[in-house]
Design an enzyme around this catalytic site. Structure first.
Site, short mmCIF file in Angstrom:
data_model
loop_
_atom_site.label_atom_id
_atom_site.label_comp_id
_atom_site.label_asym_id
_atom_site.label_seq_id
_atom_site.Cartn_x
_atom_site.Cartn_y
_atom_site.Cartn_z
N ARG A 178 0.83 -1.21 0.00
CA ARG A 178 0.00 0.00 0.00
C ARG A 178 0.87 1.26 0.00
O ARG A 178 0.59 2.23 -0.69
CB ARG A 178 -0.88 -0.01 1.25
CG ARG A 178 -1.79 1.17 1.38
CD ARG A 178 -2.53 1.08 2.70
NE ARG A 178 -3.63 0.16 2.62
CZ ARG A 178 -4.89 0.53 2.36
NH1 ARG A 178 -5.17 1.78 2.18
NH2 ARG A 178 -5.85 -0.35 2.30
N GLU A 238 7.23 -24.43 20.72
CA GLU A 238 8.00 -23.28 20.22
C GLU A 238 8.66 -22.56 21.38
O GLU A 238 8.09 -22.43 22.46
CB GLU A 238 7.08 -22.32 19.48
CG GLU A 238 6.51 -22.90 18.22
CD GLU A 238 5.88 -21.82 17.36
OE1 GLU A 238 6.57 -21.33 16.44
OE2 GLU A 238 4.75 -21.45 17.62
N HIS A 297 -1.55 -27.22 10.92
CA HIS A 297 -0.38 -28.08 10.80
C HIS A 297 -0.54 -29.43 11.50
O HIS A 297 -0.24 -30.48 10.94
CB HIS A 297 0.86 -27.40 11.40
CG HIS A 297 1.11 -26.01 10.90
ND1 HIS A 297 0.91 -25.64 9.60
CD2 HIS A 297 1.58 -24.90 11.53
CE1 HIS A 297 1.23 -24.36 9.45
NE2 HIS A 297 1.64 -23.89 10.61
N LYS A 343 3.65 -21.75 22.85
CA LYS A 343 4.71 -20.74 22.63
C LYS A 343 5.42 -20.47 23.95
O LYS A 343 4.88 -20.75 25.03
CB LYS A 343 4.10 -19.46 22.09
CG LYS A 343 3.56 -19.60 20.67
CD LYS A 343 3.67 -18.31 19.89
CE LYS A 343 3.10 -18.45 18.49
NZ LYS A 343 4.06 -18.94 17.50
C1 BG6 Z 1 2.97 -20.52 11.61
C2 BG6 Z 1 2.33 -19.92 12.83
O1 BG6 Z 1 2.02 -21.15 10.82
O2 BG6 Z 1 3.95 -21.47 12.04
C3 BG6 Z 1 3.35 -19.29 13.76
O3 BG6 Z 1 1.39 -18.92 12.42
C4 BG6 Z 1 4.43 -20.29 14.09
O4 BG6 Z 1 2.75 -18.81 14.94
C5 BG6 Z 1 4.99 -20.91 12.82
O5 BG6 Z 1 5.47 -19.63 14.81
C6 BG6 Z 1 5.95 -22.02 13.15
O6 BG6 Z 1 6.56 -22.45 11.97
P1 BG6 Z 1 8.03 -23.07 12.01
O7 BG6 Z 1 8.25 -23.52 10.61
O8 BG6 Z 1 8.94 -21.97 12.45
O9 BG6 Z 1 7.97 -24.19 12.98
#
Ligand code: BG6
Length: 476
Positions: free
Chosen positions: A54, A230, A254, A343
């Site tokens: 934008r 994570e 996922h 997280k």
């Molecule tokens: C994304 C999520 O789809 O996957 C994020 O929105 C997450 O919150 C990320 O951190 C993790 O992906 P990867 O490949 O770093 O494990």
């Protein structure tokens, strides 16, 4: 690391238009993937990448904000690669809410094609939230950008980032709105976990090693666990995360996809359509947790400090979620399937554990682990005799690590694979509309119950393993 040329898929001339080029996803994954693709000479030399924004940001400014060369020693970009990337990449200022701007976009895409003098596939990459994506898809369709090139000789495709909706209703709306303008064969719904090497290996491993298939059922497997821990927190993605939460962010997409790969029947052939048919079949057998059983089958948590971070003292959003589901099939009857993510935990670890049943004579579990990240690999835990004069037995791991076994091979990142597959039109590693709706069907009742009150939300300290989830697992 360069990829040997004999293993390169031949890609066609393409115009890739990216909506959301200044967003978090482009910064973390997409632009670094494009850098690597250019470096490895993967893209056709007649490739144009248009970043739509934008504002009137300049290319150098955009690239300076991006973690572009994370794969390079010291994160230092190779100037030759940067030069090539910059020659392909341009920024286009566009107000995506104004229909007229789509007419101009079409004129300009046709011009680019004329200048190159070849038919060029067109790819629209929507790296933006679903409520923004939906009107853009409609405008693309209404202004003729969903069609092939003017000569009808190239493909036009739409790449859509998750989340595919915020709930089952919005997911259905998004799917319907998209299908008005794009055929299912044109749509590529990205679930980048499906493009991670070990996830791709789940089916290859299951169906190329016949010793495991006879054991792949309720008689031999005690439970299956799919986890994505994570270490990072929400990293400033306040608006996105407040509307999402861990259950929607990773489990709906996922982790349920991975669970489907682990539990699906063997497709007739390992080809896209067959795989998707069998994957959807098992997803349709995933049993949604009934409203009165949600407390006993789920655990949700929020890390300490989250409320302050998002400036919302009342936020009951989940940064940790664990769910136990069952599959309604002869093969899997009664086997708990636990999916779990969070997280701000101790470490980054994504893996699948297939935990085999012990016997009366032998109380130990063998565990087959698909390690998705880090240290991609596959591991089987066994018990063997310790060397020496005693008969003492101890646990050991039979371990295959990608880093050791495929030292010389270049492993593309998930986003490199996603981009290459979309450019060459291979749907295998993308989610279908049916799969997306099945996983929302499973997640929706939990979202609904959780929205009523947050009495069960557990606040956990950052840098720990999160809330106790042992109640979801079979008793030891
Ligand atoms: C994304 C999520 O789809 O996957 C994020 O929105 C997450 O919150 C990320 O951190 C993790 O992906 P990867 O490949 O770093 O494990």
């Amino acid at each position: 690391m360069m990829m040997s040329s004999d293993r390169k898929p031949a890609l066609e001339p393409t115009i890739l238009s990216i909506f959301g080029i200044t967003g978090d996803l482009a910064r973390r994954y997409l632009l670094p993937a494009l850098y690597n693709l250019v470096k490895n000479d993967m893209l056709h030399e007649q490739t144009e990448i248009i970043g739509i924004t934008r504002g009137d940001m300049k290319l150098d400014e955009l690239l300076s904000r991006v973690e572009l060369c994370v794969s390079e020693a010291g994160n230092i970009c190779d100037p030759v690669v940067i030069k090539k990337l910059k020659a392909m990449l341009s920024l286009r200022q566009m107000d995506v809410t104004k229909p007229i701007e789509y007419d101009q976009l079409l004129i300009d895409l046709n011009k680019i094609e004329d200048n190159h003098g070849v038919h060029m596939n067109r790819l629209y990459y929507l790296s933006i939230p679903p409520n923004v994506a939906q009107p853009i898809i409609t405008f693309l369709g209404e202004h003729g950008l969903n069609a092939s090139c003017p000569h009808g000789a190239a493909n036009t495709r739409l790449l859509v980032e998750k989340p595919f909706g915020y709930d089952i209703t919005s997911a259905k709306e998004l799917i319907e709105a998209t299908s008005k303008h794009f055929g299912e064969e044109q749509i590529f719904r990205i679930d980048h976990y499906l493009a991670k090497e070990t996830v791709q290996n789940i089916l290859a491993f299951r169906f190329n090693n016949p010793i495991f298939e006879p054991l792949w059922d309720k008689d031999h497997i005690d439970y299956i666990e799919v986890l994505a821990n994570e270490k990072i927190n929400i990293e400033g993605r306040v608006n996105f995360y407040e509307q999402t939460g861990a259950l929607r962010d990773l489990i709906q997409s996922h982790l349920l996809q991975i669970l489907a790969l682990i539990t699906m029947e063997q497709p007739k052939e390992l080809k896209s359509d067959e795989i998707h048919n069998d994957k959807q079949a098992v997803m349709s057998q995933l049993m949604a947790v009934p409203a009165n059983k949600i407390t006993e089958n789920t655990v949700r948590g929020q890390y300490e400090g989250y409320k302050k971070e998002v400036s919302n003292e009342d936020s009951s959003n989940d940064t940790f979620a664990a769910v136990r589901v069952f599959i309604d099939s002869e093969r899997w009857k009664g086997v708990p399937m636990i999916v779990k993510t969070g997280k701000a935990l101790t470490e980054r670890l994504s893996e699948v554990n297939v935990v085999f049943k012990p016997t009366d004579e032998n109380p130990h579990h063998n565990i087959l682990t698909f390690r998705i990240q880090p240290n991609e690999g596959i591991e089987l835990s066994l018990r063997v005799k310790k060397p020496g004069y005693d008969d003492e037995v101890q646990p050991v791991e039979m371990d295959f690590e990608y880093g050791d076994a495929f030292k010389k091979d270049y492993t593309p990142t998930a986003y490199e694979r996603v981009l290459v597959d979309a450019v060459r039109g291979d749907h295998t590693l993308f989610a279908t509309a049916g799969e997306v709706l099945e996983s929302w069907r499973v997640v929706q009742p939990i979202l609904h119950e959780w929205s009523k009150n947050a009495n069960d939300l557990i606040i956990y300290k950052q840098g720990t393993s999160g809330p106790d989830v042992s109640s979801l697992y079979p008793a030891k």
